[in-house]
Design an enzyme around this catalytic site. Structure first.
Site, PDB file in Angstrom:
ATOM      1  N   LYS A   9       0.821  -1.205   0.000  1.00 52.41           N
ATOM      2  CA  LYS A   9       0.000   0.000   0.000  1.00 52.41           C
ATOM      3  C   LYS A   9       0.861   1.264   0.000  1.00 52.41           C
ATOM      4  O   LYS A   9       2.079   1.196   0.169  1.00 52.41           O
ATOM      5  CB  LYS A   9      -0.936  -0.038   1.211  1.00 52.41           C
ATOM      6  CG  LYS A   9      -1.917  -1.214   1.162  1.00 52.41           C
ATOM      7  CD  LYS A   9      -2.760  -1.263   2.425  1.00 52.41           C
ATOM      8  CE  LYS A   9      -3.725  -2.424   2.424  1.00 52.41           C
ATOM      9  NZ  LYS A   9      -4.524  -2.471   3.666  1.00 52.41           N
ATOM     10  N   PHE A  57     -15.675   2.807   7.492  1.00 47.90           N
ATOM     11  CA  PHE A  57     -14.304   3.112   7.067  1.00 47.90           C
ATOM     12  C   PHE A  57     -14.108   3.081   5.549  1.00 47.90           C
ATOM     13  O   PHE A  57     -13.011   3.342   5.066  1.00 47.90           O
ATOM     14  CB  PHE A  57     -13.314   2.134   7.725  1.00 47.90           C
ATOM     15  CG  PHE A  57     -13.568   0.688   7.381  1.00 47.90           C
ATOM     16  CD1 PHE A  57     -13.049   0.133   6.213  1.00 47.90           C
ATOM     17  CD2 PHE A  57     -14.319  -0.118   8.225  1.00 47.90           C
ATOM     18  CE1 PHE A  57     -13.284  -1.202   5.895  1.00 47.90           C
ATOM     19  CE2 PHE A  57     -14.553  -1.454   7.917  1.00 47.90           C
ATOM     20  CZ  PHE A  57     -14.035  -1.994   6.741  1.00 47.90           C
ATOM     21  N   ARG A  85      -0.741 -14.949   4.422  1.00 46.39           N
ATOM     22  CA  ARG A  85      -1.507 -14.355   5.522  1.00 46.39           C
ATOM     23  C   ARG A  85      -0.744 -14.466   6.849  1.00 46.39           C
ATOM     24  O   ARG A  85      -0.750 -13.541   7.648  1.00 46.39           O
ATOM     25  CB  ARG A  85      -2.885 -15.016   5.655  1.00 46.39           C
ATOM     26  CG  ARG A  85      -3.774 -14.923   4.430  1.00 46.39           C
ATOM     27  CD  ARG A  85      -4.408 -13.625   4.172  1.00 46.39           C
ATOM     28  NE  ARG A  85      -5.299 -13.213   5.226  1.00 46.39           N
ATOM     29  CZ  ARG A  85      -5.905 -12.048   5.248  1.00 46.39           C
ATOM     30  NH1 ARG A  85      -5.710 -11.175   4.282  1.00 46.39           N
ATOM     31  NH2 ARG A  85      -6.699 -11.726   6.229  1.00 46.39           N
ATOM     32  N   THR A  91      -4.650  -7.897  10.807  1.00 39.39           N
ATOM     33  CA  THR A  91      -5.022  -6.635  10.154  1.00 39.39           C
ATOM     34  C   THR A  91      -4.675  -5.441  11.033  1.00 39.39           C
ATOM     35  O   THR A  91      -4.188  -4.422  10.551  1.00 39.39           O
ATOM     36  CB  THR A  91      -6.532  -6.640   9.827  1.00 39.39           C
ATOM     37  OG1 THR A  91      -6.806  -7.761   8.977  1.00 39.39           O
ATOM     38  CG2 THR A  91      -6.953  -5.361   9.137  1.00 39.39           C
ATOM     39  N   ARG A 102       3.385  -6.825   9.410  1.00 37.02           N
ATOM     40  CA  ARG A 102       2.717  -5.762  10.169  1.00 37.02           C
ATOM     41  C   ARG A 102       3.263  -5.650  11.585  1.00 37.02           C
ATOM     42  O   ARG A 102       3.385  -4.549  12.120  1.00 37.02           O
ATOM     43  CB  ARG A 102       1.211  -5.997  10.186  1.00 37.02           C
ATOM     44  CG  ARG A 102       0.566  -5.749   8.834  1.00 37.02           C
ATOM     45  CD  ARG A 102      -0.921  -5.991   8.882  1.00 37.02           C
ATOM     46  NE  ARG A 102      -1.556  -5.703   7.607  1.00 37.02           N
ATOM     47  CZ  ARG A 102      -2.553  -6.415   7.104  1.00 37.02           C
ATOM     48  NH1 ARG A 102      -3.037  -7.451   7.772  1.00 37.02           N
ATOM     49  NH2 ARG A 102      -3.075  -6.092   5.942  1.00 37.02           N
ATOM     50  N   ASN A 112      -1.720  -0.017   7.434  1.00 34.93           N
ATOM     51  CA  ASN A 112      -1.190  -1.337   7.778  1.00 34.93           C
ATOM     52  C   ASN A 112      -0.361  -1.996   6.671  1.00 34.93           C
ATOM     53  O   ASN A 112      -0.181  -3.205   6.660  1.00 34.93           O
ATOM     54  CB  ASN A 112      -2.306  -2.258   8.276  1.00 34.93           C
ATOM     55  CG  ASN A 112      -3.333  -2.576   7.213  1.00 34.93           C
ATOM     56  OD1 ASN A 112      -3.209  -2.190   6.057  1.00 34.93           O
ATOM     57  ND2 ASN A 112      -4.363  -3.293   7.608  1.00 34.93           N
ATOM     58  N   HIS A 115      -1.868  -5.584   1.641  1.00 37.97           N
ATOM     59  CA  HIS A 115      -3.081  -6.386   1.441  1.00 37.97           C
ATOM     60  C   HIS A 115      -2.648  -7.738   0.912  1.00 37.97           C
ATOM     61  O   HIS A 115      -1.729  -7.824   0.092  1.00 37.97           O
ATOM     62  CB  HIS A 115      -4.017  -5.725   0.415  1.00 37.97           C
ATOM     63  CG  HIS A 115      -5.058  -6.667  -0.093  1.00 37.97           C
ATOM     64  ND1 HIS A 115      -6.250  -6.870   0.558  1.00 37.97           N
ATOM     65  CD2 HIS A 115      -5.068  -7.499  -1.171  1.00 37.97           C
ATOM     66  CE1 HIS A 115      -6.951  -7.777  -0.104  1.00 37.97           C
ATOM     67  NE2 HIS A 115      -6.255  -8.171  -1.157  1.00 37.97           N
TER      68      HIS A 115
END
Length: 149
Positions: A9, A57, A85, A91, A102, A112, A115
């Site tokens: 991101k 959000f 994952r 998350t 993270r 964060n 994705h």
């Protein structure tokens, strides 16, 4: 083999974390078969995050993911969804274990870093949303024999 879409991101790009994150993915033994730097427009963001439409959000999520360039990649491997994952972490970075992406690099849920597809079905859908078939390379590495039985 499964495919997973990963998006680094805007905060990951701006903070110079592309290299460290890609290194973790490659060192795990996953194959990167598609990779591009791009700016996600609002229409694509809305399609990608359609499941969250109507949630409080949603608008800030769309503003965030379209706020700067992202790196989008496709990775393949046995059980790739589950592996990625677990590498990414929770998350909410505050709940992400140390050693996860993270857990090591992110501080708050709204920024964060990354994705990753959450199911094989969503992985395929997301890959097809961001990549044309001709943009993906069926790459085999000489080290695969040391990673896969």
């Amino acid at each position: 083999m499964e495919r997973s879409l990963i998006i680094l991101k805007p905060d990951a790009v701006q903070r110079g974390l592309i290299g460290p994150i890609l290194t973790r993915i490659e060192q795990r033994g996953l194959r990167i078969v598609g990779l591009k730097l791009m700016q996600i427009d609002e229409a694509l963001a809305r399609r990608h995050y359609a499941i969250h439409e109507g949630k409080p959000f949603f608008d800030s999520l769309i503003a965030y993911i379209t706020s700067g360039p992202v790196v989008v990649l496709v990775v393949t491997g046995a059980n790739v969804i589950e592996m990625v994952r677990s590498m990414v972490g929770a998350t909410n970075p505050g709940k992400a274990a140390p050693g996860t992406i993270r857990g090591d690099f992110a501080l708050e849920i709204g920024r964060n870093l990354i994705h990753a597809s959450d199911s094989p079905e969503n992985g395929e859908m997301e890959v097809n949303l961001f990549f044309r078939a001709e943009e993906l390379v069926d790459m085999r590495r000489s080290t695969d024999q040391w990673i896969y039985e």
